[in-house]
Write a protein that holds these residues in place. Structure first.
Motif, PDB file in Angstrom:
ATOM      1  N   THR A  24      48.325  52.477  43.620  1.00  0.00           N
ATOM      2  CA  THR A  24      47.347  53.501  43.235  1.00  0.00           C
ATOM      3  C   THR A  24      48.000  54.880  43.155  1.00  0.00           C
ATOM      4  N   ASP A  25      48.782  55.217  44.154  1.00  0.00           N
ATOM      5  CA  ASP A  25      49.417  56.535  44.187  1.00  0.00           C
ATOM      6  C   ASP A  25      50.451  56.705  43.075  1.00  0.00           C
ATOM      7  N   PHE A  26      51.287  55.702  42.865  1.00  0.00           N
ATOM      8  CA  PHE A  26      52.277  55.810  41.792  1.00  0.00           C
ATOM      9  C   PHE A  26      51.601  55.843  40.424  1.00  0.00           C
ATOM     10  N   SER A  27      50.512  55.123  40.275  1.00  0.00           N
ATOM     11  CA  SER A  27      49.753  55.156  39.017  1.00  0.00           C
ATOM     12  C   SER A  27      49.201  56.556  38.756  1.00  0.00           C
ATOM     13  N   GLU A  28      48.711  57.198  39.799  1.00  0.00           N
ATOM     14  CA  GLU A  28      48.204  58.562  39.650  1.00  0.00           C
ATOM     15  C   GLU A  28      49.338  59.538  39.321  1.00  0.00           C
ATOM     16  N   ALA A  29      50.482  59.351  39.955  1.00  0.00           N
ATOM     17  CA  ALA A  29      51.639  60.202  39.647  1.00  0.00           C
ATOM     18  C   ALA A  29      52.042  60.050  38.182  1.00  0.00           C
ATOM     19  N   ILE A  30      52.012  58.821  37.687  1.00  0.00           N
ATOM     20  CA  ILE A  30      52.359  58.547  36.290  1.00  0.00           C
ATOM     21  C   ILE A  30      51.315  59.145  35.356  1.00  0.00           C
ATOM     22  N   ALA A  31      50.048  59.052  35.716  1.00  0.00           N
ATOM     23  CA  ALA A  31      48.983  59.626  34.887  1.00  0.00           C
ATOM     24  C   ALA A  31      49.147  61.138  34.763  1.00  0.00           C
ATOM     25  N   ARG A  32      49.591  61.759  35.832  1.00  0.00           N
ATOM     26  CA  ARG A  32      49.767  63.212  35.829  1.00  0.00           C
ATOM     27  C   ARG A  32      51.076  63.646  35.180  1.00  0.00           C
ATOM     28  N   GLN A  33      52.088  62.770  35.235  1.00  0.00           N
ATOM     29  CA  GLN A  33      53.401  63.081  34.651  1.00  0.00           C
ATOM     30  C   GLN A  33      53.958  61.793  34.037  1.00  0.00           C
ATOM     31  N   PRO A  34      53.581  61.499  32.792  1.00  0.00           N
ATOM     32  CA  PRO A  34      53.957  60.216  32.171  1.00  0.00           C
ATOM     33  C   PRO A  34      55.469  59.976  32.054  1.00  0.00           C
ATOM     34  N   GLN A  35      56.246  61.024  31.970  1.00  0.00           N
ATOM     35  CA  GLN A  35      57.700  60.871  31.911  1.00  0.00           C
ATOM     36  C   GLN A  35      58.278  60.994  33.323  1.00  0.00           C
ATOM     37  N   PHE A  36      58.102  59.946  34.102  1.00  0.00           N
ATOM     38  CA  PHE A  36      58.479  59.965  35.518  1.00  0.00           C
ATOM     39  C   PHE A  36      59.093  58.606  35.856  1.00  0.00           C
ATOM     40  N   PRO A  37      60.370  58.390  35.478  1.00  0.00           N
ATOM     41  CA  PRO A  37      60.976  57.074  35.672  1.00  0.00           C
ATOM     42  C   PRO A  37      60.985  56.588  37.119  1.00  0.00           C
ATOM     43  N   ASP A  38      61.155  57.495  38.069  1.00  0.00           N
ATOM     44  CA  ASP A  38      61.152  57.069  39.476  1.00  0.00           C
ATOM     45  C   ASP A  38      59.810  56.494  39.896  1.00  0.00           C
ATOM     46  N   ALA A  39      58.722  57.064  39.401  1.00  0.00           N
ATOM     47  CA  ALA A  39      57.396  56.542  39.752  1.00  0.00           C
ATOM     48  C   ALA A  39      57.205  55.146  39.172  1.00  0.00           C
ATOM     49  N   TYR A  40      57.681  54.924  37.945  1.00  0.00           N
ATOM     50  CA  TYR A  40      57.606  53.581  37.368  1.00  0.00           C
ATOM     51  C   TYR A  40      58.440  52.592  38.184  1.00  0.00           C
ATOM     52  N   PHE A  41      59.636  53.018  38.591  1.00  0.00           N
ATOM     53  CA  PHE A  41      60.498  52.130  39.370  1.00  0.00           C
ATOM     54  C   PHE A  41      59.857  51.785  40.711  1.00  0.00           C
ATOM     55  N   ARG A  42      59.328  52.772  41.391  1.00  0.00           N
ATOM     56  CA  ARG A  42      58.729  52.524  42.710  1.00  0.00           C
ATOM     57  C   ARG A  42      57.454  51.690  42.608  1.00  0.00           C
ATOM     58  N   ARG A  43      56.679  51.904  41.550  1.00  0.00           N
ATOM     59  CA  ARG A  43      55.504  51.055  41.361  1.00  0.00           C
ATOM     60  C   ARG A  43      55.957  49.620  41.074  1.00  0.00           C
ATOM     61  N   ALA A  44      57.054  49.475  40.336  1.00  0.00           N
ATOM     62  CA  ALA A  44      57.610  48.137  40.103  1.00  0.00           C
ATOM     63  C   ALA A  44      57.983  47.469  41.424  1.00  0.00           C
ATOM     64  N   CYS A  45      58.515  48.237  42.362  1.00  0.00           N
ATOM     65  CA  CYS A  45      58.855  47.679  43.677  1.00  0.00           C
ATOM     66  C   CYS A  45      57.606  47.126  44.370  1.00  0.00           C
ATOM     67  N   ALA A  46      56.522  47.885  44.316  1.00  0.00           N
ATOM     68  CA  ALA A  46      55.271  47.427  44.940  1.00  0.00           C
ATOM     69  C   ALA A  46      54.743  46.185  44.226  1.00  0.00           C
ATOM     70  N   TYR A  47      54.795  46.191  42.911  1.00  0.00           N
ATOM     71  CA  TYR A  47      54.363  45.002  42.158  1.00  0.00           C
ATOM     72  C   TYR A  47      55.221  43.793  42.525  1.00  0.00           C
ATOM     73  N   HIS A  48      56.524  43.977  42.589  1.00  0.00           N
ATOM     74  CA  HIS A  48      57.446  42.887  42.917  1.00  0.00           C
ATOM     75  C   HIS A  48      57.095  42.275  44.270  1.00  0.00           C
ATOM     76  N   ASP A  49      56.901  43.123  45.252  1.00  0.00           N
ATOM     77  CA  ASP A  49      56.678  42.627  46.612  1.00  0.00           C
ATOM     78  C   ASP A  49      55.294  42.031  46.830  1.00  0.00           C
ATOM     79  N   THR A  50      54.408  42.187  45.845  1.00  0.00           N
ATOM     80  CA  THR A  50      53.089  41.550  45.936  1.00  0.00           C
ATOM     81  C   THR A  50      52.945  40.409  44.934  1.00  0.00           C
ATOM     82  N   GLY A  51      54.037  40.047  44.284  1.00  0.00           N
ATOM     83  CA  GLY A  51      54.012  38.903  43.368  1.00  0.00           C
ATOM     84  C   GLY A  51      53.442  39.204  41.994  1.00  0.00           C
ATOM     85  N   ARG A  52      53.289  40.443  41.657  1.00  0.00           N
ATOM     86  CA  ARG A  52      52.786  40.830  40.325  1.00  0.00           C
ATOM     87  C   ARG A  52      53.984  41.026  39.404  1.00  0.00           C
ATOM     88  N   TYR A  53      54.628  39.909  39.084  1.00  0.00           N
ATOM     89  CA  TYR A  53      55.914  39.953  38.410  1.00  0.00           C
ATOM     90  C   TYR A  53      55.842  40.468  36.975  1.00  0.00           C
TER      91      TYR A  53
END
Length: 102
Positions: A24-53
């Motif tokens: 939720t937090d990384f999604s909000e960060a991305i919504a506020r700043q769409p060009q934010f590669p670190d936020a995409y990467f960190r959200r990917a980490c959360a997705y990975h660890d919850t099986g949302r491959y």
């Protein structure tokens, strides 16, 4: 602020509720700043660890794309490429996309 709150949610001890908050937090960060590669990467980490491959793979691709468009991997995208490749390999393995993992 949302990015850093997401980072706190990823910190140990880890649990499903914290990962949901991180997404939720990384999604909000991305919504506020769409060009934010670190936020995409960190959200990917959360997705990975919850099986949302599938979601993880999308965010990894977006993070890499944005980092390459910036022209400088050091200033935009503070994640290391080997972590991207490791997570991508895990996701492709767990979704049985073996050909793409080669």
């Amino acid at each position: 602020a949302y990015y850093w709150r997401g980072m706190i949610a990823l910190a140990p001890p880890r649990n499903t509720q914290k990962y949901a908050q991180a997404v939720t937090d990384f999604s909000e960060a991305i919504a506020r700043q769409p060009q934010f590669p670190d936020a995409y990467f960190r959200r990917a980490c959360a997705y990975h660890d919850t099986g949302r491959y599938a979601d993880c793979l999308k965010d990894l691709a977006q993070a890499e794309s944005q980092r390459s468009q910036s022209g400088s991997s050091a200033s935009q995208g503070n994640f290391q490429q080997h972590w991207v490749e490791l997570m991508r390999g895990h996701c492709l393995f767990f979704t049985r996309q073996y050909q793409e993992a080669e």
